[in-house]
Design an enzyme around this catalytic site. Structure first.
Site, PDB file in Angstrom:
ATOM      1  NE  ARG A   1      -7.700   3.042  -1.416  1.00 42.22           N
ATOM      2  CZ  ARG A   1      -7.896   3.609  -0.236  1.00 42.22           C
ATOM      3  NH1 ARG A   1      -8.187   2.895   0.808  1.00 42.22           N
ATOM      4  NH2 ARG A   1      -7.836   4.911  -0.113  1.00 42.22           N
TER       5      ARG A   1
ATOM      6  NE  ARG B   1      -3.605   2.580   1.074  1.00 41.56           N
ATOM      7  CZ  ARG B   1      -4.485   2.778   2.037  1.00 41.56           C
ATOM      8  NH1 ARG B   1      -4.808   1.806   2.854  1.00 41.56           N
ATOM      9  NH2 ARG B   1      -5.074   3.947   2.169  1.00 41.56           N
TER      10      ARG B   1
ATOM     11  CG  ASP C   1     -11.154   1.126   6.362  1.00 40.91           C
ATOM     12  OD1 ASP C   1     -10.016   1.555   6.603  1.00 40.91           O
ATOM     13  OD2 ASP C   1     -11.867   1.560   5.452  1.00 40.91           O
TER      14      ASP C   1
ATOM     15  CG  ASP D   1      -8.790   0.962   2.836  1.00 38.98           C
ATOM     16  OD1 ASP D   1      -8.011   1.274   3.754  1.00 38.98           O
ATOM     17  OD2 ASP D   1      -9.898   1.500   2.688  1.00 38.98           O
TER      18      ASP D   1
END
Ligand code: A4P
Ligand code: MG
Length: 165
Positions: free
Chosen positions: A92, A83, A97, A95
Site C-alpha cells: 500500500r 491507496r 491505523d 496505511d
C-alpha cells in the site's frame, strides 16, 4: 481534546514522501493538531511477506473528533494518497491505523481500540515507545516494556532519527 496515536506505513512508490504528505494532510483536518512524530524505520513486511519493505512511523495528535470520525478522516487520507485495497495486509502507498485513543476501549464493526495487533508489532511498538513509553497497553505492559521485548527479534532499520523526515 484527546490524545491519540496513529501508525503510518508505506511500501509503494515514494514511501517517505507518502508519509510526509500524510502528516501534512492530517494537520489540515479540522479538529486535529499534530503534536509529535517518531523516528522513521524501514522493516520487512509482517503477515503477507511477498511485498516490498515498509517505512513505518508513529504520530501523536490531539483531537476533538470522536474515534469514529477520526478513523473516517484517516481513511479519506489513505484514499487521497492512492491507496487501493487489493489483498489484506498487502502492499500500500499509505496505511493509517488508529492505534490508541486516550480513555477509549471499544470493539465495534470496523473499529477496535486499542488497535488489535498493536501489542505484537515491533514496527508499531518501537516508534510508539519513543513518544509514549509509559502508556499502558491492554496486556498490562507499558509501550516501553513491550518495545524492549520485541526489539531484539525485529529487523528494524532506523532511517531517520527524531522527527526530521
Ligand atoms: N479497523 C478496525 N480497527 C481499526 C483501527 N483501530 N485502526 C478496520 C484502523 N482500522 C481499523 O483495514 C481493515 C479494516 O480494519 C478497516 O476497514 C477498518 O475499519 P484496512 O486498512 O482497510 O486494511 P489492512 O490495513 O490491509 O488490514 P489491517 O487489518 O488494518 O492490517 P494492518 O493490521 O494495518 O496490517 N508490515 C510492516 N513491516 N509494516 C506495516 O505497516 N502493515 C500491515 C497491515 C501488514 N504488514 C506490515 C504493515
Ligand atoms: Mg490498516
Amino acid at each position: 481534546m484527546s490524545l491519540a496515536y496513529l501508525g503510518l506505513g508505506s511500501n509503494l512508490g515514494d514511501r517517505r514522501g507518502n508519509l510526509r504528505q500524510a502528516v501534512e494532510l492530517l494537520a489540515q483536518v479540522p479538529g486535529v493538531v499534530v503534536r509529535r512524530r517518531s523516528s522513521l524505520y524501514e522493516n520487512p513486511p509482517v503477515g503477507y511477506e511477498a511485498q516490498p519493505d515498509f517505512l513505518n512511523a508513529v504520530v501523536e495528535i490531539e483531537t476533538s473528533l470522536s474515534p469514529r470520525a477520526l478513523l473516517e478522516a484517516l481513511q479519506a487520507i489513505e484514499n487521497r494518497l492512492g491507496r487501493e485495497r487489493t489483498i489484506r495486509w498487502g502492499p500500500r502507498t499509505m496505511d493509517l491505523d488508529l492505534l490508541l485513543f486516550e480513555g477509549v476501549r471499544l470493539d465495534e464493526e470496523g473499529l477496535t481500540l486499542p488497535h488489535p495487533r498493536l501489542c505484537e508489532r515491533a514496527f508499531v511498538l518501537v516508534p510508539l515507545a519513543e513518544l509514549a513509553p509509559d502508556w499502558p497497553l491492554p496486556d498490562g505492559r507499558t509501550a516501553g516494556q513491550a518495545a524492549e521485548e520485541v526489539k531484539a527479534d525485529a529487523d528494524l532499520r532506523l532511517q531517520s532519527q527524531g522527527s526530521e523526515w
